[in-house]
Design an enzyme around this catalytic site. Structure first.
Site, mmCIF file in Angstrom:
data_model
loop_
_atom_site.group_PDB
_atom_site.id
_atom_site.type_symbol
_atom_site.label_atom_id
_atom_site.label_comp_id
_atom_site.label_asym_id
_atom_site.label_seq_id
_atom_site.Cartn_x
_atom_site.Cartn_y
_atom_site.Cartn_z
ATOM 1 C CG ASN A 54 -1.849 -1.107 1.301
ATOM 2 O OD1 ASN A 54 -2.487 -1.438 0.363
ATOM 3 N ND2 ASN A 54 -2.279 -1.769 2.392
ATOM 4 C CG HIS B 245 -10.834 -1.319 6.297
ATOM 5 N ND1 HIS B 245 -10.633 -0.159 5.949
ATOM 6 C CD2 HIS B 245 -9.970 -1.855 5.155
ATOM 7 C CE1 HIS B 245 -9.810 0.067 4.871
ATOM 8 N NE2 HIS B 245 -9.302 -0.913 4.618
ATOM 9 C CD GLU C 290 -12.848 0.203 3.391
ATOM 10 O OE1 GLU C 290 -11.741 0.317 2.400
ATOM 11 O OE2 GLU C 290 -13.194 -1.021 3.827
ATOM 12 C CB SER D 122 -8.764 -2.133 1.138
ATOM 13 O OG SER D 122 -9.817 -2.895 1.927
ATOM 14 C CG ASP E 259 -11.092 3.402 6.931
ATOM 15 O OD1 ASP E 259 -9.944 4.014 6.585
ATOM 16 O OD2 ASP E 259 -11.041 2.339 7.648
ATOM 17 C CG HIS F 86 -6.925 1.478 1.028
ATOM 18 N ND1 HIS F 86 -5.759 0.982 0.671
ATOM 19 C CD2 HIS F 86 -7.600 1.083 1.810
ATOM 20 C CE1 HIS F 86 -5.722 -0.116 1.324
ATOM 21 N NE2 HIS F 86 -6.840 -0.086 2.217
ATOM 22 C CE LYS G 156 -4.324 0.326 4.488
ATOM 23 N NZ LYS G 156 -4.127 0.441 5.938
#
Length: 378
Positions: free
Chosen positions: A37, A124, A170, A174, A199, A202, A232
């Site tokens: 990541n 997640h 998110e 991910s 979140d 990423h 990440k």
């Protein structure tokens, strides 16, 4: 009972995983990086390494030596939190040891008994774990479906729910590499006077003005809490929770994973603060990554796969064993591509997770897809 007999049930469970092609094992780094990541290539940044070396030379300790509420509150932690709040446009920020613990911490502390947490079904694992360990009622909503979130809250209210709703998403997923409808979710939150917890694991560093994330325009609202991981695209470790001063003070006073955990290394605070400077100062990193995303998406589409539009490109295979065989074949060719199986992803969606980072170049991407085409044809 012998020690071996005590272990029988665990061995039986492992054999069951093996039969389903779901047995995991640790493996080292080898080959071109299509698995990490480290999207902006910052984990090996000389600027970050120099900042850490300077901090060490100036007396910064390696370990925090205690929790933040005891002797573990270092100036480096506070400097990072102040910088992060300003950078992301929030009132306050708190530094945690990692994204998993930060998700768990927020969801076991802020939603109260009588509240409702609405989770995206593909969020997640840490969010699922935190929500279910907390005091609020929990429901799942169809992936990236704001209407389903709205319906879940309405149904809860009709059934007598009287607390606050928490919408948890998110911004960039991910495993599928797709983007959440943040504006639609924010509108649902406003309509129901709900909290929105995003979140950005990423997306931080990669998207938004100066890499401030996809939720940058929502930060600073009293009803919005955002998680930015440092391990990440920022190339360090730890995680930052940005929120109102009231919610951050509540976490400091009530959040057991914050109160009772040894604080993150102050050196990681230095590294993370430096990473924020780099993503602001070097937009060319995001531009280079965007070119890799476009190239990989075009190559995937040529082979009949659906591009995600992000640096996370899933190649859906379906069968667990076949996905792992393809991953092993690509690894043998020098490409570090990992197979992802249930329960990390839903049953029947085993895949290759191609992660695009600045640790590889355009020629490497072209070579990977040429190899993938050959392996898929066998």
């Amino acid at each position: 009972m012998t020690g071996r007999a005590l272990l029988d049930r665990y061995e039986a469970s492992l054999r069951g995983l093996a039969r389903k092609s779901r047995l995991r094992a640790l493996s080292g780094r080898a080959g071109l990086d299509f698995a990490s990541n480290d999207y902006l290539g910052l984990a090996g940044s000389k600027r970050m390494a120099d900042a850490v070396a300077t901090a060490l030379a100036n007396g910064t300790s390696v370990g925090a030596t205690g929790s933040r509420l005891l002797r573990g509150n270092d100036p480096e932690h506070e400097a990072l939190e102040e910088k992060a709040a300003s950078f992301f446009g929030a009132e306050r920020a708190l530094f945690f040891g990692g994204g998993y613990v930060a998700n768990f911490a927020v969801l076991t502390t802020l939603p109260q008994k009588g509240d409702l947490i609405v989770l995206d079904e593909l969020i997640h694992a840490s969010a699922h774990e935190g929500a279910r360990a907390g005091r609020a009622e929990v429901v799942e909503a169809k992936h990236n479906d704001a209407s389903a979130v709205d319906d879940a809250i309405r149904s809860w209210r009709t059934g007598g729910g009287s607390g606050r709703a928490w919408i948890v998403t998110e911004s960039l997923y991910s495993m599928d590499g797709d983007f959440a409808p943040l504006d639609d979710l924010a509108a649902v939150a406003d309509r129901h006077e709900a909290f929105l917890f995003v979140d950005e694991a990423h997306a931080t560093g990669v998207y938004g003005p100066e890499g401030r994330g996809l939720a940058h325009h929502l930060e600073g609202r009293d009803s919005v809490v955002v998680l930015h991981t440092c391990g990440k695209a920022l190339g360090a470790s730890g995680a930052l929770v940005t929120a109102s001063a009231v919610l951050c003070d509540y976490l400091v006073n009530r959040c057991r994973p914050f109160i009772y955990a040894t604080a993150p290394s102050p050196l990681m605070a230095v590294a993370s603060a430096t990473a924020l400077d780099i993503v602001a100062d070097e937009p060319e990193r995001r531009e280079r990554l965007a070119r890799l995303v476009k190239l990989a998406g075009d190559k995937a589409e040529t082979l009949g796969f659906v591009p995600s539009g992000s640096q996370i490109l899933p190649i859906l295979i379906g069968d667990n064993a076949r996905a792992m065989q393809l991953a092993e074949a690509l690894q043998a060719r020098g490409f570090d591509v990992r197979g992802i199986r249930p329960p990390t992803v839903p049953e029947g969606t085993a895949r290759l997770r191609i992660s695009l980072t600045l640790n590889i170049g355009e020629d490497d991407v072209s070579s990977l897809f040429a190899a993938l085409q050959e392996e898929c044809s066998q």
